[in-house]
Enzyme design. Structure first.
Site, short mmCIF file in Angstrom:
data_model
loop_
_atom_site.label_atom_id
_atom_site.label_comp_id
_atom_site.label_asym_id
_atom_site.label_seq_id
_atom_site.Cartn_x
_atom_site.Cartn_y
_atom_site.Cartn_z
N ASP A 1 -26.36 1.77 -18.46
CA ASP A 1 -24.96 1.36 -18.37
C ASP A 1 -24.88 -0.12 -18.01
O ASP A 1 -24.24 -0.51 -17.04
CB ASP A 1 -24.23 2.21 -17.32
CG ASP A 1 -22.73 1.94 -17.31
OD1 ASP A 1 -22.20 1.44 -18.32
OD2 ASP A 1 -22.09 2.22 -16.27
N GLY B 1 -14.50 6.15 -8.55
CA GLY B 1 -14.69 6.39 -9.97
C GLY B 1 -14.53 7.86 -10.26
O GLY B 1 -14.14 8.64 -9.38
#
Lengths: 277, 197
Positions: A187, A25
């Site tokens: 998240d 990521g």
């Protein structure tokens, strides 16, 4: 043993060198690795165990490595990395003690930017719900191996012995347990949930943005983020998300009405309370 | 006895569990004395007791111990040992608080110890570790996989402050499940000690 000159890589860097990269990521890379040589040497024969006893081999761990960000000043980068590794570990610890299903912590090297977590054998909830597997095909090829692309998520669910409704209510229960412990995930998406093989546990993952708060506002926003994630990932998401909310409400009991009211407000105005920025 | 290989640290760690220990008090005072002996005798004596001596009743699984070993090796490699040796660091890593003497009192060998785990960290394969263990411990060698059999779960809960935690209240009726949960929390506590506060 003590050796960390500038020329030789640190033990954690050497460990990363032997690890298998599974995801990259913007903030971190995720690896699968063994902390020690997985083959255990049983040296002694034990007096009261004539046959050599079955030794427990090492289990793999997941390493989350927050690599150096070259665009930041080195000392700021080091301190941010340290804080974030520590913050994620503390949020996980709070969840563990409150009975929320999350991966256990196995290793922490805050200075090296590495958090080692229990390896969860299972599948991302994203690929287990309709629509979610389409984008994930490249990363999760076994989901589409021998089934047509249409109904592969139902086949995957059947493999876990779980009905879709059960899965949705497990999601609601786990988020409710987390919010009761005053932890905000920050998240919530179906990619950040896993169904453990065996089908009994729904595990919440990726606490990189988690924080501690008892505010109704923060909990409502957490749910709103998940609602938007459902809407953007899974077609016909409304009944799916409503099932999640129903089990969340049941678990939360008397605190639900305040959060429900606030969730309706948040839906009207969006995630950010103030319009500044 | 078992050997764990850590190539990233160039280290081999030997561990062994002993049951029915008969010389616990003598062993404890021998370790204390060895620290203050002078000259060649002192060196020899310190070499003889160059192990971490760990109270097995407070260890929940071999992964619990391995996690403490790993964090201690990491501290050593970074030059940030909180105690004098790698062996005392392993004991310190097991204790949930930062007090060194409390750690040794709780997780080290005491007069009441009947189940003991020995740990020795070395830079290369050494063959005489097991003989050295037998030279100082009067007890029966058993596999590391028997660790959960001698765990005092009530004391583990007390020292790791797990009583009253939501995670355990929900499943109090299912003791197998409870032990798995305790083991996971305890392992995680050891792993994150360096960033706890």
């Amino acid at each position: 043993m003590p050796s960390s000159s500038l020329s030789s890589p640190s033990p954690t860097q050497r460990l990363l060198g032997s690890a298998q990269l599974i995801y990259q990521g913007a903030e971190a890379k995720v690896y699968k690795v063994y902390l020690r040589d997985p083959e255990l040497q049983q040296i002694a024969k034990h007096a009261d165990h004539d046959t050599c006893s079955m030794a427990e081999d090492a289990a793999p761990v997941l390493l989350k490595y927050r690599f150096n960000k070259r665009y930041r000043h080195p000392s700021l980068d080091a301190s941010l990395t340290r804080q974030r590794v520590a913050g994620e570990a503390r949020a996980l610890m709070r969840c563990l003690r409150s009975g929320v299903n999350v991966p256990g912590i196995r290793m922490v090297d805050a200075a090296g930017g590495v958090l080692g977590l229990e390896w969860v054998d299972g599948k991302s909830v994203r690929v287990l719900l309709p629509g979610g597997s389409e984008v994930m095909v490249a990363q999760d090829s076994d989901a589409t191996d021998d089934v047509g692309p249409d109904r592969c998520e139902d086949a995957a669910l059947a493999e876990f012995g779980v009905e879709r409704d059960d899965l949705l209510s497990m999601i609601g229960v786990e988020i409710a347990k987390m919010h009761i412990a005053d932890i905000i995930h920050g998240d919530l998406t179906t990619s950040n949930m896993m169904l453990r093989r065996g089908g009994k546990d729904l595990v919440l993952i990726d606490f990189g943005l988690a924080y501690h708060s008892s505010l109704v506002e923060d909990k409502a926003v957490d749910l709103y983020v998940l609602e938007r994630a459902f809407a953007s990932t899974h077609p016909d998401a409304e009944p799916l998300f409503n099932s999640v909310l129903a089990s969340y409400a049941k678990r939360l009991g008397k605190h639900w009405s305040a959060i429900k009211k606030r969730l309706d407000d948040v839906r009207l105005r969006g995630r950010k309370r103030s319009m500044v920025g | 006895m078992e050997a764990y290989h850590y190539p990233q640290f160039n280290t081999v760690v030997y561990t062994a569990k002993f049951k029915d220990i008969k010389n616990a008090e003598a062993l404890r005072s021998r370790i204390v004395k060895a620290a203050s002996l002078d000259g060649a005798d002192g060196e020899a004596e310190r070499d003889a007791v160059n192990f971490a001596f760990i109270e097995a009743k407070l260890i929940t699984s071999s992964l619990h111990l391995e996690t403490a070993i790993y964090q201690a090796l990491l501290s050593e490699s970074q030059g940030s040992l909180r105690t004098k040796t790698i062996h005392s660091e392993i004991i310190w890593a097991l204790n949930p608080t930062n007090n060194i003497s409390e750690a040794i009192k709780l997780f080290g060998v005491s007069g009441r110890t009947t189940d003991l785990i020995l740990v020795h960290a070395a830079t290369s394969d050494t063959c005489d570790v097991q003989q050295k263990m037998h030279n100082i411990v009067d007890g029966r060698l058993v596999p590391m996989s028997t660790i959960p059999d001698s765990t005092n779960w009530a004391n583990v809960k007390k020292h790791y402050k797990l009583n009253g935690e939501l995670a355990l209240m929900e499943i109090a009726s299912d003791s197998d499940r409870e032990r798995t949960v305790i083991d996971n929390i305890v392992i995680s506590t050891v792993a994150m000690k360096s960033v706890m506060t």
